[in-house]
Design an enzyme around this catalytic site. Structure first.
Site, PDB file in Angstrom:
ATOM      1  N   GLY A   9      61.091  44.736-112.349  1.00 36.79           N
ATOM      2  CA  GLY A   9      62.195  45.126-111.458  1.00 36.79           C
ATOM      3  C   GLY A   9      62.722  46.452-111.957  1.00 36.79           C
ATOM      4  N   VAL A  12      67.309  51.052-110.210  1.00 39.16           N
ATOM      5  CA  VAL A  12      68.149  51.791-111.166  1.00 39.16           C
ATOM      6  C   VAL A  12      68.444  51.022-112.448  1.00 39.16           C
ATOM      7  CG1 VAL A  12      69.251  53.403-109.594  1.00 39.16           C
ATOM      8  CG2 VAL A  12      70.204  51.117-109.833  1.00 39.16           C
ATOM      9  N   ASN A  32      56.768  46.381-111.718  1.00 41.99           N
ATOM     10  CA  ASN A  32      57.591  46.309-110.509  1.00 41.99           C
ATOM     11  C   ASN A  32      56.704  45.868-109.354  1.00 41.99           C
ATOM     12  OD1 ASN A  32      60.342  47.045-109.387  1.00 41.99           O
ATOM     13  ND2 ASN A  32      59.006  48.161-107.974  1.00 41.99           N
ATOM     14  N   LYS A  75      66.761  42.058-107.378  1.00 37.89           N
ATOM     15  CA  LYS A  75      67.852  41.665-106.497  1.00 37.89           C
ATOM     16  C   LYS A  75      68.165  40.187-106.735  1.00 37.89           C
ATOM     17  CE  LYS A  75      67.927  43.976-102.398  1.00 37.89           C
ATOM     18  NZ  LYS A  75      69.075  44.808-102.675  1.00 37.89           N
ATOM     19  N   SER A 128      76.945  44.505-117.703  1.00 37.55           N
ATOM     20  CA  SER A 128      77.931  45.343-117.022  1.00 37.55           C
ATOM     21  C   SER A 128      77.893  46.764-117.536  1.00 37.55           C
ATOM     22  CB  SER A 128      79.353  44.801-117.193  1.00 37.55           C
ATOM     23  OG  SER A 128      80.267  45.681-116.551  1.00 37.55           O
ATOM     24  N   LYS A 184      80.221  36.930-116.864  1.00 36.88           N
ATOM     25  CA  LYS A 184      80.032  38.195-116.140  1.00 36.88           C
ATOM     26  C   LYS A 184      80.764  38.148-114.792  1.00 36.88           C
ATOM     27  CE  LYS A 184      78.787  42.122-114.566  1.00 36.88           C
ATOM     28  NZ  LYS A 184      77.763  42.446-113.614  1.00 36.88           N
ATOM     29  N   HIS A 187      84.382  38.607-115.423  1.00 43.00           N
ATOM     30  CA  HIS A 187      84.553  40.035-115.732  1.00 43.00           C
ATOM     31  C   HIS A 187      84.734  40.823-114.430  1.00 43.00           C
ATOM     32  CE1 HIS A 187      82.820  44.085-115.745  1.00 43.00           C
ATOM     33  NE2 HIS A 187      83.243  44.215-116.983  1.00 43.00           N
ATOM     34  N   ASN A 188      83.865  40.561-113.472  1.00 45.64           N
ATOM     35  CA  ASN A 188      83.942  41.296-112.209  1.00 45.64           C
ATOM     36  C   ASN A 188      85.218  40.947-111.441  1.00 45.64           C
ATOM     37  OD1 ASN A 188      81.399  42.084-113.051  1.00 45.64           O
ATOM     38  ND2 ASN A 188      80.535  42.027-111.001  1.00 45.64           N
ATOM     39  N   GLU A 191      87.852  42.866-112.931  1.00 46.00           N
ATOM     40  CA  GLU A 191      87.643  44.257-112.500  1.00 46.00           C
ATOM     41  C   GLU A 191      88.282  44.481-111.114  1.00 46.00           C
ATOM     42  OE1 GLU A 191      83.455  45.491-112.773  1.00 46.00           O
ATOM     43  OE2 GLU A 191      83.633  46.301-110.757  1.00 46.00           O
ATOM     44  N   TYR A 192      88.078  43.550-110.220  1.00 47.41           N
ATOM     45  CA  TYR A 192      88.701  43.644-108.890  1.00 47.41           C
ATOM     46  C   TYR A 192      90.226  43.739-109.036  1.00 47.41           C
ATOM     47  CZ  TYR A 192      84.722  42.396-105.783  1.00 47.41           C
ATOM     48  OH  TYR A 192      83.562  42.378-105.048  1.00 47.41           O
ATOM     49  N   LYS A 262      80.521  43.235-103.101  1.00 49.06           N
ATOM     50  CA  LYS A 262      79.189  42.640-103.141  1.00 49.06           C
ATOM     51  C   LYS A 262      79.218  41.142-103.392  1.00 49.06           C
ATOM     52  CE  LYS A 262      76.657  45.745-105.616  1.00 49.06           C
ATOM     53  NZ  LYS A 262      75.422  46.310-106.120  1.00 49.06           N
ATOM     54  N   ARG A 289      90.888  43.732-100.353  1.00 46.70           N
ATOM     55  CA  ARG A 289      89.680  44.431 -99.890  1.00 46.70           C
ATOM     56  C   ARG A 289      89.297  43.928 -98.506  1.00 46.70           C
ATOM     57  NH1 ARG A 289      85.199  45.663-104.592  1.00 46.70           N
ATOM     58  NH2 ARG A 289      86.651  46.115-106.261  1.00 46.70           N
ATOM     59  N   ARG A 448     104.589  14.547 -99.455  1.00 47.10           N
ATOM     60  CA  ARG A 448     103.282  13.878 -99.418  1.00 47.10           C
ATOM     61  C   ARG A 448     103.460  12.366 -99.406  1.00 47.10           C
ATOM     62  NH1 ARG A 448     100.217  14.269-103.619  1.00 47.10           N
ATOM     63  NH2 ARG A 448      98.221  14.249-102.532  1.00 47.10           N
TER      64      ARG A 448
HETATM   65  P1  NDP Z   1      68.470  46.007-106.541  1.00 44.64           P
HETATM   66  O1  NDP Z   1      69.447  44.903-106.607  1.00 44.64           O
HETATM   67  O2  NDP Z   1      68.584  47.007-105.471  1.00 44.64           O
HETATM   68  O3  NDP Z   1      66.998  45.342-106.470  1.00 44.64           O
HETATM   69  C1  NDP Z   1      65.841  46.142-106.310  1.00 44.64           C
HETATM   70  C2  NDP Z   1      64.724  45.610-107.193  1.00 44.64           C
HETATM   71  O4  NDP Z   1      64.427  44.248-106.866  1.00 44.64           O
HETATM   72  C3  NDP Z   1      63.449  46.395-106.986  1.00 44.64           C
HETATM   73  O5  NDP Z   1      62.793  46.516-108.223  1.00 44.64           O
HETATM   74  C4  NDP Z   1      62.686  45.514-106.028  1.00 44.64           C
HETATM   75  O6  NDP Z   1      61.310  45.712-106.057  1.00 44.64           O
HETATM   76  C5  NDP Z   1      63.026  44.164-106.571  1.00 44.64           C
HETATM   77  N1  NDP Z   1      62.789  43.094-105.619  1.00 44.64           N
HETATM   78  C6  NDP Z   1      63.505  42.800-104.506  1.00 44.64           C
HETATM   79  N2  NDP Z   1      62.993  41.729-103.884  1.00 44.64           N
HETATM   80  C7  NDP Z   1      61.914  41.328-104.620  1.00 44.64           C
HETATM   81  C8  NDP Z   1      60.987  40.271-104.491  1.00 44.64           C
HETATM   82  N3  NDP Z   1      61.064  39.381-103.490  1.00 44.64           N
HETATM   83  N4  NDP Z   1      60.016  40.155-105.423  1.00 44.64           N
HETATM   84  C9  NDP Z   1      59.945  41.046-106.444  1.00 44.64           C
HETATM   85  N5  NDP Z   1      60.798  42.055-106.616  1.00 44.64           N
HETATM   86  C10 NDP Z   1      61.791  42.197-105.714  1.00 44.64           C
HETATM   87  O7  NDP Z   1      68.358  46.770-107.950  1.00 44.64           O
HETATM   88  P2  NDP Z   1      69.483  47.197-109.008  1.00 44.64           P
HETATM   89  O8  NDP Z   1      68.736  47.924-110.047  1.00 44.64           O
HETATM   90  O9  NDP Z   1      70.649  47.831-108.363  1.00 44.64           O
HETATM   91  O10 NDP Z   1      69.988  45.806-109.593  1.00 44.64           O
HETATM   92  C11 NDP Z   1      69.126  44.893-110.242  1.00 44.64           C
HETATM   93  C12 NDP Z   1      69.929  43.658-110.600  1.00 44.64           C
HETATM   94  O11 NDP Z   1      70.963  44.021-111.515  1.00 44.64           O
HETATM   95  C13 NDP Z   1      70.616  43.006-109.403  1.00 44.64           C
HETATM   96  O12 NDP Z   1      70.604  41.620-109.564  1.00 44.64           O
HETATM   97  C14 NDP Z   1      72.029  43.531-109.492  1.00 44.64           C
HETATM   98  O13 NDP Z   1      72.968  42.663-108.892  1.00 44.64           O
HETATM   99  C15 NDP Z   1      72.213  43.599-111.002  1.00 44.64           C
HETATM  100  N6  NDP Z   1      73.218  44.553-111.470  1.00 44.64           N
HETATM  101  C16 NDP Z   1      73.375  45.759-110.859  1.00 44.64           C
HETATM  102  C17 NDP Z   1      74.341  46.650-111.306  1.00 44.64           C
HETATM  103  C18 NDP Z   1      74.465  47.976-110.661  1.00 44.64           C
HETATM  104  O14 NDP Z   1      75.391  48.716-111.048  1.00 44.64           O
HETATM  105  N7  NDP Z   1      73.612  48.333-109.726  1.00 44.64           N
HETATM  106  C19 NDP Z   1      75.205  46.329-112.439  1.00 44.64           C
HETATM  107  C20 NDP Z   1      74.911  45.077-113.051  1.00 44.64           C
HETATM  108  C21 NDP Z   1      73.969  44.222-112.552  1.00 44.64           C
HETATM  109  P3  NDP Z   1      60.608  46.788-105.065  1.00 44.64           P
HETATM  110  O15 NDP Z   1      60.737  48.108-105.743  1.00 44.64           O
HETATM  111  O16 NDP Z   1      59.215  46.321-104.959  1.00 44.64           O
HETATM  112  O17 NDP Z   1      61.369  46.741-103.751  1.00 44.64           O
END
Ligand code: NDP
Length: 478
Positions: A9, A12, A32, A75, A128, A184, A187-188, A191-192, A262, A289, A448
């Site tokens: 995965g 970012v 990935n 995700k 985080s 976690k 924590h969020n 944060e809110y 989210k 929100r 009641r």
């Molecule tokens: P995303 O949540 O946008 O997820 C994208 C990634 O998930 C890609 O690598 C994608 O692969 C993969 N993916 C999606 N569906 C599948 C599937 N069915 N099978 C295999 N791979 C899949 O990425 P982020 O980097 O933003 O976040 C990753 C995790 O970290 C999430 O759970 C998020 O909630 C958590 N997180 C994010 C923070 C942030 O600031 N963004 C902070 C803390 C935690 P492909 O490239 O093939 O599409």
């Protein structure tokens, strides 16, 4: 060569976490679903350390030294299950799957249980700090079996943020199964609440004190030198002083005032409702929100009457700003009190035995709510691990006592001028309700019993009682 850790995965978060491991000297296997991302990572950042790039799940698993440590950064939700289903059959007893996504802790409990039966250690790991944190050092909240931390912990301690005060790594074994993701989540939620309270302070400084966004940015910068010193206050000043290049107007005035979310704040409140924990400040933040996003409802309500804002004079404004700082600080203590209460309740419900001082300690760096303040919370729990509530800590109680006149004045001013401050008000109501000698809950019990014969307890005798409301109103033992 084989990799000490693997990351699958590579959006970012995963990419930056993988780079962080590599920069700290670990050999990292990367994978990935879409291979292009793996290639891009190695092409762009391959020079930063040792990466083993894997195109297939089999290659990925084969690249890992045993016991395998496999981090999933995809995700949250269905995709996490899909990835687990893909990898679990390729693993052996003793291997470790570490889910660094924002999973719901109930999912983590389910996954941990299922994988445990296969002998696989499943670590639900809260992370985080956003993408920057993932790269330079996040706050990390791993749960799962304790023994997994023996081999994983030192690696996480290396890549985590370090607290500014004492250099301690911002990671600890939070507790079994879903404990890490639960913490976690809270924590969020906190944060809110922090963000909502800051928003209310801003609105008051703008509408009641009459300051411009740039002036308010300066006020936040001053506050950031004191007890409110925190990442969120710091970035608030940055956002408020930013000027929109296209229009020359304050950036904050050209952004649509509808906040998005989210889901982790909502979870915090949903779980608090299930556990019976009053997290009113966090709930108000989530609702604020939600309200902001109801554009049609808001447009339809614009004609409703209210007081005209009448900004203060210069000297009064400065005095009011000091009061707002007090209100913000006191309300912040209340939000953290509520959040830590939820962690206590979760820990009791699920038998996690979470160390609250440790939680405060690992939030001191790397994460979004990092703040000098958290060191004080750590100290409070270090002094007394069984503190019933943060408000029962002497230092915090004294600070609230000192702040409360100003806090009340600020809420009064907000109400008089028609500025919504649900966070400040809810926090104050919580404080007053907790310290009250008697609550109208006695009347609620009477009602009641009247309509539903739900019974009540008496202040002077043990037992449950019912009054024959429809008859001669005598009392019977229930
Ligand atoms: P995303 O949540 O946008 O997820 C994208 C990634 O998930 C890609 O690598 C994608 O692969 C993969 N993916 C999606 N569906 C599948 C599937 N069915 N099978 C295999 N791979 C899949 O990425 P982020 O980097 O933003 O976040 C990753 C995790 O970290 C999430 O759970 C998020 O909630 C958590 N997180 C994010 C923070 C942030 O600031 N963004 C902070 C803390 C935690 P492909 O490239 O093939 O599409």
């Amino acid at each position: 060569t084989s990799a000490q850790i693997g990351v699958t995965g590579l959006a970012v978060m995963g990419r930056n976490l993988a780079r962080n491991f590599a920069r700290n000297g670990y050999t990292v296997a990367v994978h990935n679903r879409t291979v292009a991302r793996t290639k891009a990572l190695v092409e762009e950042f391959g020079g930063e350390g040792d990466f083993i790039s894997a195109e297939t799940a089999e290659e990925f698993v084969a690249a890992l030294e045993r016991p395998r440590r496999l981090v999933i950064m995809v995700k949250a939700g269905g995709p996490t299950d899909a990835v687990i289903e893909e990898f679990a059959p390729l693993l052996e007893p003793g291997d470790m799957i570490i889910d660094g996504g924002n999973a719901h802790f109930a999912d983590t409990r389910r996954r941990e249980k299922a994988l445990r039966e296969q002998g696989i250690h499943f670590v639900g790991m809260g992370v985080s700090g956003g993408e920057e944190g993932a790269l330079h050092g996040p706050s990390i909240m791993p749960g799962g079996p304790k023994e997994s931390y023996d081999s994983l912990g030192p690696m996480l301690e290396k890549i985590s943020a370090k607290a500014a005060k004492d250099g301690a790594p911002c990671v600890t074994h939070v507790g079994p199964d879903g404990a890490g993701h639960f913490v976690k989540m809270v924590h969020n939620g906190i944060e809110y609440a922090d963000m909502q309270l800051i928003g209310e302070a801003y609105q008051l400084l703008r509408d009641v004190a009459g300051y411009s966004p740039a002036e308010i940015a300066d006020i936040f910068r001053t506050w950031n030198q004191g007890r409110l010193d925190s990442y969120l206050i710091e970035i608030t000043a940055e956002v408020l002083s930013h000027v929109d290049a296209a229009t020359g107007r304050p950036f904050v005035d050209v952004v649509v005032d509808q906040a998005e979310q989210k889901g982790t704040g909502r979870w915090t409140v949903q779980i608090a409702l299930d556990l019976g924990v009053p997290v009113s400040g966090i709930a108000e933040a989530v609702f604020a929100r939600s309200l902001s996003g109801h554009a049609t409802l808001r447009a339809a309500s614009r004609g409703l009457t209210g007081p005209e804002a009448a900004p203060l004079g210069k000297e009064e404004a400065a005095a009011f700003a000091d009061q707002v700082e007090q209100a913000l600080y006191a309300s912040k203590i209340v939000s953290y009190t509520q959040g830590f209460h939820e962690i206590t309740a979760g820990s009791e419900e699920y038998g996690w035995d979470i160390d609250l001082g440790k939680v405060a300690s690992i939030w001191r760096g790397g994460c979004i709510i990092r703040a000098a303040f958290l060191d004080r919370i750590r100290a409070a729990y270090d002094t007394r691990a069984d503190l019933p509530s943060l408000l029962s800590d002497e230092t915090f109680a004294r600070e609230i006592a000192d702040a409360q006149d100003d806090w009340r004045d600020v809420v009064i001013a907000a109400v008089r001028q028609g500025v919504p401050t649900p966070g400040f008000s809810a926090a104050l109501a919580y404080y007053d309700a907790l310290r009250a000698e008697r609550l109208p809950a006695a009347l609620t019990q009477g009602q009641r019993d009247f309509f539903g014969a739900h019974t009540y307890r008496r202040v002077d005798r043990e037992g449950a009682f019912h009054t024959l409301w429809g008859g001669d109103r005598s009392e019977v033992s229930a």
